[in-house]
Design a protein around this motif. Structure first.
Motif, PDB file in Angstrom:
ATOM      1  N   LEU A  15      -0.865   3.436   3.708  1.00 33.26           N
ATOM      2  CA  LEU A  15      -1.294   4.621   2.967  1.00 33.26           C
ATOM      3  C   LEU A  15      -0.968   5.894   3.749  1.00 33.26           C
ATOM      4  O   LEU A  15      -0.430   6.869   3.191  1.00 33.26           O
ATOM      5  N   ASN A  70       0.900   3.980  -3.135  1.00 33.53           N
ATOM      6  CA  ASN A  70       0.367   5.307  -2.850  1.00 33.53           C
ATOM      7  C   ASN A  70       1.442   6.369  -2.691  1.00 33.53           C
ATOM      8  O   ASN A  70       1.209   7.399  -2.067  1.00 33.53           O
ATOM      9  N   SER A  81       0.822  -1.206   0.000  1.00 32.82           N
ATOM     10  CA  SER A  81       0.000   0.000   0.000  1.00 32.82           C
ATOM     11  C   SER A  81       0.857   1.258   0.000  1.00 32.82           C
ATOM     12  O   SER A  81       0.572   2.216  -0.731  1.00 32.82           O
ATOM     13  N   HIS A 114      -9.033   5.729   0.953  1.00 35.05           N
ATOM     14  CA  HIS A 114      -9.260   4.333   1.336  1.00 35.05           C
ATOM     15  C   HIS A 114     -10.750   4.011   1.277  1.00 35.05           C
ATOM     16  O   HIS A 114     -11.161   2.985   0.708  1.00 35.05           O
ATOM     17  N   LEU A 163      -6.568   8.304  -5.252  1.00 33.79           N
ATOM     18  CA  LEU A 163      -5.651   9.371  -4.904  1.00 33.79           C
ATOM     19  C   LEU A 163      -5.257  10.171  -6.142  1.00 33.79           C
ATOM     20  O   LEU A 163      -5.224  11.416  -6.124  1.00 33.79           O
ATOM     21  N   ALA A 197      -5.780   9.958   3.599  1.00 31.68           N
ATOM     22  CA  ALA A 197      -5.685   8.492   3.527  1.00 31.68           C
ATOM     23  C   ALA A 197      -7.030   7.845   3.818  1.00 31.68           C
ATOM     24  O   ALA A 197      -7.463   6.923   3.102  1.00 31.68           O
ATOM     25  N   ALA A 205      -7.170   2.494  -3.986  1.00 31.65           N
ATOM     26  CA  ALA A 205      -6.868   3.733  -3.262  1.00 31.65           C
ATOM     27  C   ALA A 205      -5.898   4.591  -4.055  1.00 31.65           C
ATOM     28  O   ALA A 205      -6.018   5.823  -4.095  1.00 31.65           O
ATOM     29  N   SER A 206      -4.930   3.958  -4.708  1.00 36.63           N
ATOM     30  CA  SER A 206      -3.991   4.682  -5.548  1.00 36.63           C
ATOM     31  C   SER A 206      -4.714   5.394  -6.682  1.00 36.63           C
ATOM     32  O   SER A 206      -4.426   6.558  -6.999  1.00 36.63           O
TER      33      SER A 206
END
Length: 488
Positions: free
Chosen positions: A429, A259, A255, A451, A481, A447, A477-478
């Motif tokens: 993250l 990220n 993670s 998430h 982001l 984060a 999540a990446s």
């Protein structure tokens, strides 16, 4: 960084009084906001059941009924108790003069309307409901029609998110002036449904200081120049991965890489994994009693750490290191069991982020989990003050709290994240964002947001919440982001 404000109940009452003194007519404004909402969601000519309580929330509902009558809706007004406030009494008199059907009770065969508008109590309820009101709310819930709650579903504590004996189950809540944390926390997250804020055009100058806000973070600080290299984005060292729990540290490390951390070390207590075949970029360095940790900008400790003597020694050493620190899982359990570790953490002169779930939070405060869940904002703030740290209290309506008590409520996310390993992904993250130079509070807020957005994205794409793994969450999540960074 900060979204729409959250006021304490005392501050909200002060705002209401100041707005009325300024001649704003909040009740009429709330009625117009309600009517406008209904017009956007329900076609004219529909039959509406407007439930009016004895207080000012009932006045909001009665004036909304008058406005909706003018907009060609078919209105039934259900007011089972006489007005108890002058404003509600005035609204009742006007409703009667207009010829609105006023019902003191509903017949067992009452036909469900197109929409129920709940103005029974709002945020004004200060004690548990008696049996008569519980029965009335149960009857309204059994109608099976969509419900719009005004300000707060009646019966729900707007600050803890717990029903006071019973509560209206709303598909939508139109809350007034400011957000209330109980609409997003605990059972309130399901009872309030989709929440929208109507600020009633109240001037910002009238607002007292907020105690919190919705979590609407910015990723602008992560913008990257073309002239970049891996050293520009920090080094993370993650400590954990005792025998049988290597998966936790691998999830956290992957993670952190996905990220944005420039480099990631895994300092595992189990020396049997020389390389991660999924993410060979991770640099794995087994650790022992010597606590010979690689240098890093950010340390995270806890994923798969265990609670044996070696784990305790590594935690004690890590608490002496400079720079930002993220603590999760067994790191929190060790601190809960040892006052000297707790005092070391509180006395650190460097930023730290704690990420407990409710049971871990309860151990840290030496109370039971049910008490934590009974008032999540209260106890999350107590944790932040006790340890002088940023605290992320995970769960429905995750809370991000500064040591001074200011908090953010995360309104996104849901049951898609109810799976093993998701906390490890969040730890990595947060560490990655810290390594890229974001402050602790901002890192935790962003984060938590991305998430939870990963969970929402999965649910939307798959049609339901089942099947999202922690490994997939790190990748999603990446993506979230990057969308946030590009303004999407």
């Amino acid at each position: 960084m900060q979204g729409k404000p959250i006021l304490s109940l005392e501050a909200l009452r002060r705002l209401e009084a100041d707005a009325e003194a300024a001649g704003l007519g909040l009740m009429r404004r709330a009625a117009l906001a309600t009517a406008d909402w209904v017009c956007r969601h329900t076609p004219p000519g529909s039959r509406l059941l407007i439930c009016a309580g004895p207080g000012n929330n009932g006045g909001d509902a009665l004036y909304a009924a008058l406005e909706l009558q003018q907009r060609d809706y078919l209105i039934d007004v259900y007011q089972p108790a006489p007005p108890a406030s002058a404003a509600c009494q005035e609204a009742r008199e006007q409703a009667e003069l207009s010829g609105l059907p006023m019902l003191a009770s509903l017949q067992p065969d009452y036909e469900p309307p197109a929409l129920l508008i709940d103005g029974l109590f709002g945020v004004g309820l200060s004690r548990p409901l008696d049996e008569a009101w519980r029965q009335r709310i149960a009857m309204l819930n059994q109608l099976g029609c969509p419900a719009l709650a005004l300000d707060c579903p009646s019966g729900l504590d707007p600050y803890t998110g717990h029903p006071q004996g019973a509560a209206i189950r709303a598909e939508h809540t139109l809350t007034f002036l400011c957000h209330k944390p109980g609409l997003f926390c605990g059972p309130g997250a399901d009872l309030a449904g989709r929440v929208e804020l109507a600020d009633l055009d109240c001037p910002p100058t009238l607002y007292p200081q907020a105690e919190g806000a919705l979590n609407e973070p910015s990723a602008a600080a992560l913008a990257r120049p073309r002239d970049s290299h891996k050293g520009s984005y920090g080094t993370v060292s993650i400590i954990g991965g005792a025998p049988g729990m290597l998966g936790a540290i691998l999830l956290a490390g992957r993670s952190a890489l996905l990220n944005g951390a420039g480099k990631v070390f895994l300092c595992s207590l189990d020396d049997r994994l020389p390389v991660d075949p999924v993410a060979p970029e991770l640099m794995i360095r087994p650790v022992d009693e010597s606590a010979d940790l690689p240098g890093a900008d950010v340390f995270a400790i806890g994923p798969g750490l265990g609670q044996q003597e070696l784990a305790e020694g590594l935690l004690r050493h890590t608490l002496t290191l400079p720079g930002p620190l993220v603590l999760d899982a067994d790191a929190l359990n060790l601190i809960a069991a040892d006052h000297t570790l707790a005092d070391m953490l509180a006395a650190r002169g460097h930023p730290a982020v704690l990420t407990p779930h409710p049971a871990e939070a309860a151990r840290l405060l030496n109370i039971d989990t049910a008490e934590i869940q009974s008032n999540r904002p209260l106890y999350a703030r107590k944790l932040a003050v006790r340890f002088n740290c940023v605290v992320v209290l995970k769960g429905a309506g995750s809370l991000i709290v500064r040591p001074d008590g200011f908090y953010l409520v995360n309104a996104s996310g849901g049951p898609a994240l109810a799976a093993a390993g998701q906390g490890d992904v969040l730890t990595g993250l947060i560490a990655a964002l810290l390594a890229q130079g974001m402050p602790a509070f901002e890192s935790a807020a962003l984060a938590v947001h991305v998430h939870s957005q990963a969970g929402d994205d999965y649910r939307r794409e798959s049609g339901g919440p089942i099947g999202l793994t922690a490994s997939e969450t790190a990748r999603r999540a990446s993506q979230a982001l990057n969308r946030r960074l590009s303004g999407g």
